[in-house]
Design an enzyme around this catalytic site. Structure first.
Site, PDB file in Angstrom:
ATOM      1  N   GLY A 191      -6.224  -3.225  -7.582  1.00 48.26           N
ATOM      2  CA  GLY A 191      -7.002  -2.627  -6.853  1.00 48.26           C
ATOM      3  C   GLY A 191      -6.733  -1.175  -6.708  1.00 48.26           C
TER       4      GLY A 191
ATOM      5  N   SER B 103       0.938  -1.314  -0.057  1.00 48.67           N
ATOM      6  CA  SER B 103      -0.045   0.014  -0.013  1.00 48.67           C
ATOM      7  C   SER B 103       0.913   1.342   0.076  1.00 48.67           C
ATOM      8  CB  SER B 103      -0.877  -0.180   1.219  1.00 48.67           C
ATOM      9  OG  SER B 103      -1.960  -0.880   1.160  1.00 48.67           O
TER      10      SER B 103
ATOM     11  N   ARG C 117       1.837   4.497  -3.247  1.00 46.51           N
ATOM     12  CA  ARG C 117       1.389   5.956  -2.866  1.00 46.51           C
ATOM     13  C   ARG C 117       2.634   6.582  -2.664  1.00 46.51           C
ATOM     14  NH1 ARG C 117      -2.314   2.716  -0.444  1.00 46.51           N
ATOM     15  NH2 ARG C 117      -4.283   3.666   0.304  1.00 46.51           N
TER      16      ARG C 117
ATOM     17  N   ASP D 235      -7.028  -7.320   5.003  1.00 44.00           N
ATOM     18  CA  ASP D 235      -6.089  -8.422   4.123  1.00 44.00           C
ATOM     19  C   ASP D 235      -5.720  -9.627   4.645  1.00 44.00           C
ATOM     20  OD1 ASP D 235      -6.613  -6.699   1.896  1.00 44.00           O
ATOM     21  OD2 ASP D 235      -4.584  -5.655   2.078  1.00 44.00           O
TER      22      ASP D 235
ATOM     23  N   ARG E 276     -13.975  -6.190 -10.911  1.00 44.34           N
ATOM     24  CA  ARG E 276     -14.407  -5.632  -9.453  1.00 44.34           C
ATOM     25  C   ARG E 276     -14.900  -4.167  -9.439  1.00 44.34           C
ATOM     26  NH1 ARG E 276      -8.620  -6.352  -6.469  1.00 44.34           N
ATOM     27  NH2 ARG E 276      -9.936  -5.366  -4.605  1.00 44.34           N
TER      28      ARG E 276
ATOM     29  N   ARG F 196     -13.165 -13.899  -1.124  1.00 46.37           N
ATOM     30  CA  ARG F 196     -12.517 -14.511  -0.048  1.00 46.37           C
ATOM     31  C   ARG F 196     -13.192 -15.270   0.745  1.00 46.37           C
ATOM     32  NH1 ARG F 196      -7.537  -9.802   0.113  1.00 46.37           N
ATOM     33  NH2 ARG F 196      -6.401 -10.646  -1.337  1.00 46.37           N
TER      34      ARG F 196
ATOM     35  N   GLN G 214      -8.633   2.481  -0.206  1.00 46.65           N
ATOM     36  CA  GLN G 214      -8.887   2.829  -1.713  1.00 46.65           C
ATOM     37  C   GLN G 214      -9.770   4.031  -2.102  1.00 46.65           C
ATOM     38  OE1 GLN G 214      -9.052  -0.609  -3.960  1.00 46.65           O
ATOM     39  NE2 GLN G 214      -7.279  -1.407  -2.961  1.00 46.65           N
TER      40      GLN G 214
ATOM     41  N   LYS H  56     -12.571  -8.800  -3.076  1.00 48.54           N
ATOM     42  CA  LYS H  56     -11.129  -8.749  -3.187  1.00 48.54           C
ATOM     43  C   LYS H  56     -10.788  -9.238  -4.432  1.00 48.54           C
ATOM     44  CE  LYS H  56     -10.737  -6.168   0.303  1.00 48.54           C
ATOM     45  NZ  LYS H  56     -10.226  -4.733   0.183  1.00 48.54           N
TER      46      LYS H  56
HETATM   47  C1  S3P Z   1      -5.380  -1.009   0.016  1.00 46.62           C
HETATM   48  C2  S3P Z   1      -6.746  -0.906   0.929  1.00 46.62           C
HETATM   49  C3  S3P Z   1      -7.719  -2.057   1.191  1.00 46.62           C
HETATM   50  C4  S3P Z   1      -6.956  -3.545   1.021  1.00 46.62           C
HETATM   51  C5  S3P Z   1      -5.773  -3.425  -0.191  1.00 46.62           C
HETATM   52  C6  S3P Z   1      -5.056  -2.285  -0.265  1.00 46.62           C
HETATM   53  C7  S3P Z   1      -4.908   0.181  -0.057  1.00 46.62           C
HETATM   54  O1  S3P Z   1      -8.732  -2.323   0.081  1.00 46.62           O
HETATM   55  O2  S3P Z   1      -7.735  -4.610   1.019  1.00 46.62           O
HETATM   56  O3  S3P Z   1      -5.306  -4.691  -0.185  1.00 46.62           O
HETATM   57  O4  S3P Z   1      -3.725   0.136  -0.409  1.00 46.62           O
HETATM   58  O5  S3P Z   1      -5.590   1.264  -0.169  1.00 46.62           O
HETATM   59  P1  S3P Z   1     -10.033  -1.240   0.318  1.00 46.62           P
HETATM   60  O6  S3P Z   1      -9.812   0.047   0.234  1.00 46.62           O
HETATM   61  O7  S3P Z   1     -10.853  -1.607  -0.628  1.00 46.62           O
HETATM   62  O8  S3P Z   1     -10.654  -1.682   1.551  1.00 46.62           O
END
Ligand code: S3P
Length: 440
Positions: free
Chosen positions: A94, A23, A27, A318, A122, A349, A169, A345
């Site tokens: 995602g 993550s 960023r 996660d 998704r 899951r 996200q 996801k």
């Molecule tokens: C993430 C946010 C989460 C997480 C994903 C990474 C991120 O998803 O499950 O693996 O880096 O912002 P969601 O924002 O859909 O919950």
């Protein structure tokens, strides 16, 4: 298609590092690309998801050199991105596609974003809808619910938005759009999701404030931000999670994972494992690039079932696949509720973990928003799952979770279709072998 063979019978022992946080790496690539000057990102996640975000920024005109150890990003400044001449392919990520959709909505050029077959299934409406409220012009399949997404960048306006889902996200996509919007954007979410974007914004001195549960972002700062020469990404707790559970459930194990991020918006797994009876110590706690970090030492311990309610879901989101494995070998029942986000996801899951763990002898009931898992417990099979010929369902975390479950079996397991592990943790197999070799 690759497969992974798991030979059980040894403890996990030794000290390893895990990949940089996925993550934070996404960023860091985006924000260093928008900085003035050059940043060296160390210990970045070399998973395919983050490399796709790197290529996306390259296609937006940001020069990036990359080696195994570090990535050098030559930032173009806040207004320096340029129109990509092809489609931006976010692969399986995602995070990549949703964050970039927010970023690109406020640029003065056209772009198209897409990804793998899984990404194209998704939900994207969750970012497209509020971005359209900001004035973004986004077209996509099913009215913008599904990728590919075509974004005609424009001057955005600030909005006040209460997200119906606790999703980092969504929040981060909107914060990146808000950076380029006219006015003050106000965002809230039902529960605090991971706050890496907020921390990086603060690290760079961007005009973001929090008032109670609302984030307040001033758009179009008159000056951009200067690159910090070096940014070190903490180790990924979501990658460490496989060894935290592995070392707990394989008797005789003693593992130390060095330099792992312990941001409280991510540490639900540690809290749940603690309640289950795990032996986990946080050592040498420190801070790196605005994020708390520690070495995590884990010794094997018997586990008991617990109840995990909606309040713990965002900071554990996660880790549910691997937590299901812990619950499956624990004594007693584990109940997970309020977790319907698990269904959207990389795979569904709830369904995929129920299928795979049932094949390994676990008793699991699927619920629309969670699972009920009757642990095998020491008294019955001595906490052992059955060996399996399992499927990843194209989901990296499902693949690694079954692999760890296989370590408790009495004979060899094979997990099929494990290419997906490369999206977050390309050397998972090597790291596991390292710990098993030390555990001879
Ligand atoms: C993430 C946010 C989460 C997480 C994903 C990474 C991120 O998803 O499950 O693996 O880096 O912002 P969601 O924002 O859909 O919950």
């Amino acid at each position: 298609m690759t497969s992974l063979t798991i030979s059980p019978g040894k403890a996990l022992r030794g000290r390893i590092s895990v990949p940089g946080d996925k993550s934070i790496t996404h960023r860091a690539i985006i924000l260093t690309g928008l900085a003035e000057g050059t940043t060296t990102i160390k210990r970045y996640c070399r998973g395919a998801d983050c490399l796709n975000t790197m290529r996306a920024l390259q296609s937006l005109g940001v020069k990036i050199d990359e080696s195994v150890d570090e990535m050098r990003v030559y930032g173009k400044g806040l207004w320096g991105l340029t129109e990509p001449d092809g489609i931006v392919d976010c692969g399986n990520s995602g995070t990549g596609i949703r964050l970039l959709t927010g970023l690109l909505s406020g640029q003065d050029f056209f772009s198209v974003l897409t990804g793998s077959a899984s990404i194209r299934r998704r939900p994207m409406g969750r970012v497209v809808k509020p971005l359209r409220e900001m004035g973004a012009s986004i077209a996509g399949r099913k009215g913008g619910e599904l990728a590919p997404l075509a974004v005609t960048g424009t001057t955005l306006r600030a909005i006040t938005y209460a997200s119906p889902v606790a999703s980092a996200q969504i929040k981060s996509s909107l914060l990146l759009a808000a950076l380029f919007a006219k006015g003050t954007t106000r965002l809230s979410e039902p529960r605090l999701s991971r706050d890496h974007t907020e921390r990086l914004f603060h690290f760079y001195g961007l005009p973001l404030k929090r008032e109670g549960t609302t984030l307040i972002m001033e758009g179009r700062p008159s000056v951009g931000w200067t690159a910090a020469p070096e940014l070190t990404v903490p180790g990924d707790l979501s990658a460490a999670a496989f060894f935290i559970v592995g070392a707990t459930i394989v008797p005789g194990s003693d593992v130390t994972l060095s330099g792992v991020g312990i941001n409280p918006t991510r540490t639900g797994l540690l809290e749940v494992m603690d309640r289950m009876g795990a032996d986990i110590q946080l050592l040498n706690q420190r801070e790196e690039a605005g994020e708390p970090v520690a070495d995590i030492r884990v010794k094997s311990a018997p586990l008991r079932g617990v109840t995990i309610g909606p309040e713990l879901i965002p900071q554990t989101i996660d880790e549910f696949p691997i937590l299901c494995v812990a619950a499956a070998v624990a004594d007693g029942e584990t109940l997970i509720t309020g977790a319907k986000e698990l269904r959207v996801k990389e795979s569904d899951r709830i369904a995929t973990m129920a299928t795979e763990l049932r094949a390994m002898g676990a008793q699991i009931i699927e619920r629309p928003d969670g699972l009920v898992i009757q642990g095998i417990g020491k008294s019955k099979e001595n906490g052992r799952l059955r060996a399996t010929s399992g499927q990843s369902h194209g989901d990296h975390r499902v693949a690694m979770s079954i692999a760890i479950g296989g370590l408790t079996a009495s004979t060899e397991s094979v997990i099929h279709d494990t290419d997906c592990i490369g999206t977050s943790f390309p050397d998972f197999g090597c790291k596991l072998l390292e710990l098993l070799t030390d555990g001879r």
